[in-house]
Structures are given as C-alpha cells and as structure tokens.
Design an enzyme around this catalytic site. Structure first.
Site, PDB file in Angstrom:
ATOM      1  N   GLU A  53      55.718  -3.056 -51.898  1.00 38.66           N
ATOM      2  CA  GLU A  53      55.688  -3.163 -50.441  1.00 38.66           C
ATOM      3  C   GLU A  53      54.840  -4.336 -49.955  1.00 38.66           C
ATOM      4  O   GLU A  53      55.098  -4.894 -48.882  1.00 38.66           O
ATOM      5  CB  GLU A  53      55.174  -1.856 -49.843  1.00 38.66           C
ATOM      6  CG  GLU A  53      53.753  -1.510 -50.226  1.00 38.66           C
ATOM      7  CD  GLU A  53      53.414  -0.045 -49.946  1.00 38.66           C
ATOM      8  OE1 GLU A  53      54.345   0.760 -49.878  1.00 38.66           O
ATOM      9  OE2 GLU A  53      52.222   0.264 -49.806  1.00 38.66           O
ATOM     10  N   GLU A 107      54.148  11.629 -44.447  1.00 31.65           N
ATOM     11  CA  GLU A 107      53.108  10.628 -44.168  1.00 31.65           C
ATOM     12  C   GLU A 107      52.059  11.290 -43.281  1.00 31.65           C
ATOM     13  O   GLU A 107      52.379  11.828 -42.230  1.00 31.65           O
ATOM     14  CB  GLU A 107      53.693   9.400 -43.493  1.00 31.65           C
ATOM     15  CG  GLU A 107      52.659   8.361 -43.082  1.00 31.65           C
ATOM     16  CD  GLU A 107      51.773   7.930 -44.246  1.00 31.65           C
ATOM     17  OE1 GLU A 107      50.551   8.174 -44.161  1.00 31.65           O
ATOM     18  OE2 GLU A 107      52.298   7.368 -45.224  1.00 31.65           O
ATOM     19  N   HIS A 131      51.526   8.688 -52.785  1.00 30.80           N
ATOM     20  CA  HIS A 131      51.037   7.337 -52.512  1.00 30.80           C
ATOM     21  C   HIS A 131      49.695   7.419 -51.787  1.00 30.80           C
ATOM     22  O   HIS A 131      49.398   8.401 -51.109  1.00 30.80           O
ATOM     23  CB  HIS A 131      52.052   6.568 -51.661  1.00 30.80           C
ATOM     24  CG  HIS A 131      53.250   6.110 -52.438  1.00 30.80           C
ATOM     25  ND1 HIS A 131      53.771   4.843 -52.309  1.00 30.80           N
ATOM     26  CD2 HIS A 131      54.029   6.740 -53.355  1.00 30.80           C
ATOM     27  CE1 HIS A 131      54.823   4.716 -53.115  1.00 30.80           C
ATOM     28  NE2 HIS A 131      55.004   5.865 -53.752  1.00 30.80           N
TER      29      HIS A 131
END
Length: 676
Positions: A482, A389, A457
């Site tokens: 999500e 991330e 993503h």
C-alpha cells in the site's frame, strides 16, 4: 488429519550436565542442543542469574543477566538459589492444518530451574530453557505463592550481551506507525531501540532475536545499553503511566528466542518460533478445520490507495454492489476464493483515520447491498471477506465486537481483515503494549467462536500463536504494498522485499499484498511507483509466505494478460518450503511444493541490481521429469524504465538440472515445475 504422536525422553539427558562452579556459593548448569552444536551455560550467583550461549564452540552471547523488576519490591533477580532442577528431552513430528510446511520436527532439550530467594519472605521464580538444533528459547514462570500475588512488572532485566559487533538489520521502535518503516542496516553498536525480529550477520554465523507465545504481556523491543556497546536489553512496550506488565501469579512470560544458523539464508528454514508455541486443543483444531481455507483473494482496496476510488461514501465510492460483482465475476473465472470489500460499512466519511471512529459494524453503507453481494458470490464460489477497520479505536470497537462477528456468522462470512490505522490505540496506547496484546487475544477468541479466520493489519507482530490458534492466519506488521500506492515518500525501495523474509518474515506469515500488473497509475499519484518488474511481482507469491495471498490489482488490469496464468496456478498451502540461496537486501530464491500435488514453485527476486544466478533443482523428486513454466524478466526489463517487460518460456527439467536466471534491476523470476 493424520497426527504423529510425540516421543518424550524424561530423566537425565546425557548432554545436560550439572557442573560445580568455582565458587561454592554459585551453581552452574549446561544444556546442549540435540546435535550438540549449541550450548547454553547458566550460572546462579549471589548477585544474579546469568546465561551464555555458544555455537560450534564459538561464543555468541556472553554472560547476560536474567530477572524481573517488580514495582514496589526488590528486583526478582538476585539472592536466589536453586531449589529444584528438572531435565527432559522431547522429539516429535507435528502437522500443521495449513502452512508453509505440512510436517514440522520439534526436537529439544529442556532445563527447568526452580529458584527461591534466600530472604525472610522468599519469592519463587522458575527459569525454563529449551535448546533446539536451530536456536534456544528461555522464559520466566512465576508459580502461585504467598509473597507474590497481584503485581506490576516495571522492567524485564533480560540481556543479550553479544560477542560480536555484527551487521544488523533492524527497525526503530516507538515511532508513530509501528513496524511500517523500511529497514535499517548498521553495526550492532549503532542500534538504538529496535523491534523484533532483529537479524544479525556475524563472521561465522547469523542469528535473529525475537519472542514466542506472546500472551497477556507486553511486546519486547531491544534497547542498546550505552553508546558503542554490544549489549541489547529487553525493553517492554509500556502502558501510558509507564507500567510494563500488569499481572498476577501464576504467570508465564513469552519465550525470548535466539535463532542461529551458519548463514542468514538458513534462518528462513527454521521453525523455532512455531515450536515454542503450544499445540491447539483437539476441540479448537476440530472446530477450525470446518472453516479454515487458505487461498487467494481480491479486494476493493488498491483502487483507493492509487486515488481512483475512495473509502468515503459519495461519487468516488469504491464499495458498491456493481463494483463488487465485477470483482466476483473475475475471481470466479480464476478460482480466487475471496473478495475483500473495504469501506463496506457505515462510518467511513471523510478523513476517517484522523478522527475518533464512527464505524458501525453491522450496517452496510448506502450503495452496497451486502446480502445481495454475499449471495451473488456464493452462487459463483467466491466468499466475501469481512473488514473491521477500527481507526485505532479499540474500546469503541469492542463495544460492537461480539455483535459484529455474529452479523458475519449470520451472513456466512468466515474471514475478516482487521485494521488498526492510527498513531496510538485509543489515543494513548502503543500498538504493541499489553493493552493491545490482550485486545487482540480477545479478538482471535471471538472470531473463533463465530468461525472466522483473522488477517490482522497494524497490530502486534506475530509470535507463532497461529500454532495454538489456527484461525489466526496472517498479519501485515510490515511496510506493505500500500505504501507504493500513495506514500508521500514515493513508496518502498527496490530492496525492501529482499529484506522482509530475513526479518519480519521470520516471525510468521506476511500479508504483503503482491500482484500489481499496472505500473502506470500516476494520474492521482504522480510520484509513486511499484519498485519492481512484473516478474518480480509474480515471484513474491512464492518468496513472501502467507496462507491468504492477495491478488492486489484491479481485475481490468489482469484481464487477458498471459502472465496472470502464474497467479492462476500458484497455491497458498504448501507441503514443503525451502529457502535455497540469498543475501539480505540483495536477492533471494525460495522453492515450495504444493500440498495437494507433486508440483513445485520457485520465486527469485533481486534488489535494484541486475544479477545472474544459477539454481540447482535438486529439490525436485529424483528420476522424474518436470515441465518448467518460466515467467522471467524480458531482456530490456528494468523496474524504472520498463517494468512490464517479461518472457514466458518452457523447458524440460529434472533434479539434475541447473537453471540460469537473469534477473534485471528490481526484477525476478517465477517458475512452476509441473510433473510430466
């Protein structure tokens, strides 16, 4: 791997005609698809270059401008003449190392127009047009030349002057969260500026406009040219100063593609985007085949989204050694090949998505012994999946990228989920601009050197590059599961998943993350719900394609559940896929055959409306009996009031059988056809 070699037909293509124009100063050309259903006309006039498209003798795209606007120079769009033209036909079959279809037919006719300006210091521009039976692609090529070296494209002039004011499914561009919104349906003339793919339903055909082979260029959006018009024009995602593309010769643009079919359902059976990409090099393919592994994975992930755990270190920390082992134990019992651990590394403290990134990509967080977890998983046949991330801090991340992948290679980690959560990259760049396109290419190349598969993503929408770079497995680039976990608007609408395959799904694999079994998670999220039934969740494993499919819920919510058998059985790598029937935003039925057995699987989903559909099983092998293992909505199932109601039945079927499926509101059906 078995490779089928291409047959190239060079020279004059019978269906490619050079025709004289009415005006002596114009030059006209026609290009037909191999089956002659599509016809492209090109005209080089003094005022510019124009193309048009017809399908089954109906106008689809009226004469539309082509060209590029170069910063500080005259547009490269007019005062052009044809210097040379070449034609060829290609007809080949090629094999995917993994995918929704093992063998893909690639058959097109191509026209190359080499144009030169009629000015004192002429520049050169080549137009390449390919006509397939399921659509067309066109691109710009700028060869090495004395009067154009390093330059900036400040606008691309490509237009789509559409013949009909069709119903249009689209996502607004230039919003804070990229394509992670729910789709709009409007008349074409009500579109503002849209992401691609954009899907249109006309009276006699359906079409989708997108791009293919996006490398070192800005992503394409489409802007309506004036109120109540039918003309879309390419609008490239800019750099912060307004530049669109910073480049030099020689240069190739991405393909601008138009898929076309009799009905919207037929668009799902097209491979146009893949076919407009280049094959991988033999060396890249041979290297990738050593570590590529489609499959299912679990993740310490959903429990954060529903508020049970947290990414941040502390008492609610999700990424711990003990919790990871619990997931691995369950995954090992069910042949689930991977475990994603979000929050595994240092730097997740507090509201990480609202501040500059502090992640360290080779140091596990306190409470997680990554070496121990990787070793434990290896003993049980479950591979740990890495997670990078970036919190949209790409420059910060790239300073660690090489060492981060080296760390994974040392641990034997061969898969990574990338994340770019944030409104702007590095605080100023759009997620779909050239800056991000180039970063993502470096990321994919770096991952390949270290034998790592990529699941991305919050990044650039797929343009078929998985054909060229086989380690580029899947992407999100959609409003996924999500949002049902904690979005302030309560989550997705029930029709959302009946839209995705007709829109975002046309671009490539979609990591939607299905498989929620527990619909009661209101302790921390009182206003959120998964807007489907349990049978619908099972069906998504077939309806929405991804070679890496998440088994998204918590292991304790699956334990001992009879319906989990379908997730146990369903593969993620397919020999053949067929979209059988459906309507955008209403319902969809998809069948796929397992790559490694004779079994077929079927998924059917509906929106908020109950409906009864009859499905012909003529995709099954003839003169063969199958056992249909059917997971369907219970009689009282309803996504709002009773989402967990389901039935499991079995019956003998063959290719002559017609099944009736009663889909409840927000419901679905998932079927395994096991050869007897």
């Amino acid at each position: 791997m078995k490779h089928l070699y291409p047959t190239l037909v060079l020279g004059l293509v019978l269906a490619l005609l050079m025709t004289p124009s009415k005006a002596d100063s114009s030059q006209g050309y026609q290009l037909r698809s191999p089956d002659s259903t599509l016809e492209v006309e090109l005209e080089v006039r003094p005022e510019g270059v124009f193309y048009s498209l017809s399908y089954l003798h109906r106008s689809v795209v009226k004469p539309s401008r082509l060209g590029l606007k170069i910063k500080g120079q005259a547009p490269l769009a007019s005062a052009l003449k044809v210097d040379k033209h070449r034609e060829r036909e290609v007809d080949q079959q090629w094999q995917q190392p993994w995918g929704e279809q093992q063998s893909i037919k690639e058959h097109y006719r191509e026209l190359r127009l080499e144009l030169i300006e009629t000015t004192a210091n002429p520049r050169r521009l080549t137009l390449v047009i390919r006509a397939f039976n399921d659509g067309i692609g066109l691109r710009y090529e700028l060869p090495d030349q004395p009067h154009l070296k390093n330059f900036v494209i400040e606008d691309e002039l490509t237009e789509f002057v559409l013949a009909e004011n069709s119903h249009t499914w689209w996502l607004p561009a230039y919003r804070n969260w990229g394509p992670e919104y729910q789709y709009l349906k409007s008349a074409l003339s009500s579109v503002d500026v849209a992401f691609t793919p954009i899907t249109l339903e006309a009276r006699h055909y359906a079409l989708a406009i997108h791009e293919a082979a996006l490398v070192d260029y800005a992503s394409m959006t489409l802007r309506l040219q004036g109120d109540n018009t039918k003309t879309l024009k390419v609008d490239l995602v800019p750099w912060p100063n307004g530049d669109k593309v910073r480049t030099s010769t020689p240069m190739k643009s991405p393909w601008r593609s138009i898929q076309i079919a009799p009905k919207a359902i037929d668009l799902l059976n097209s491979h146009l985007t893949l076919n407009l990409n280049e094959a991988p090099t033999p060396e890249a393919l041979a290297s990738a085949e050593r570590y590529l592994k489609p499959g299912k994975y679990m993740g310490i992930w959903w429990e954060m989204h529903i508020g049970e755990k947290d990414w941040s270190p502390g008492p609610k920390q999700g990424a711990t050694t003990a919790r990871a082992k619990q997931y691995i134990d369950f995954a090992a019992q069910h042949d689930i090949s991977g475990l994603l651990i979000e929050g595994w590394n240092k730097g997740w403290e507090g509201e990480w998505w609202q501040r500059p990134p502090t992640f360290i990509f080779n140091q596990p967080v306190a409470g997680l012994d990554l070496d121990e977890v990787v070793g434990y998983g290896r003993e049980k046949g479950v591979a740990v999946i890495g997670h990078h991330e970036t919190a949209a801090g790409v420059t910060y991340y790239e300073q660690q990228m090489e060492s981060a992948f080296g760390y994974y290679q040392k641990l034997g980690i061969h898969s990574v989920k990338m994340g770019y959560v944030g409104k702007r990259i590095d605080g100023e760049q759009w997620h779909h601009g050239q800056f991000m396109v180039n970063h993502f290419q470096r990321l994919v190349d770096t991952a390949a050197r270290h034998q790592v598969m990529v699941n991305a993503h919050e990044t650039v929408t797929d343009t078929g590059l998985r054909r060229t770079y086989p380690n580029l497995m899947t992407r999100e680039c959609v409003r996924g599961m999500e949002y049902n976990g904690g979005s302030p608007d309560s989550g997705n609408l029930p029709d959302h998943t009946t839209i995705i395959p007709f829109t975002r799904g046309l671009s490539g694999p979609t990591d939607f993350t299905p498989g929620i079994f527990n619909f009661d998670y209101q302790k921390h999220r009182p206003n959120n719900r998964v807007p489907s039934t349990l049978a619908n969740q099972l069906a998504l494993y077939v309806v929405i394609y991804s070679p890496l499919q998440m088994v998204a819920d918590l292991p304790e919510n699956y334990a001992g559940h009879p319906a989990f058998q379908f997730i146990d059985d369903v593969p993620t790598d397919w020999r053949e896929s067929r979209a059988l029937e459906g309507e955008i935003g209403e319902y969809l039925v998809v069948a796929r055959q397992d790559k490694h057995s004779a079994d077929w699987y079927l998924g059917a989903i509906t929106n908020q409306k109950a409906r009864s559909i009859r499905v012909k099983l003529d995709f099954l092998a003839p003169n063969t009996e199958y056992e249909a293992q059917i997971y369907r909505d219970g009689k009282d199932a309803d996504w709002e009031t009773n989402p967990e109601s389901y039935d499991i039945t079995r019956q003998r079927v063959n290719a002559d059988t017609e099944l009736r499926l009663d889909l409840k509101p927000g419901g679905g059906a998932a079927i395994r056809f096991k050869k007897r």
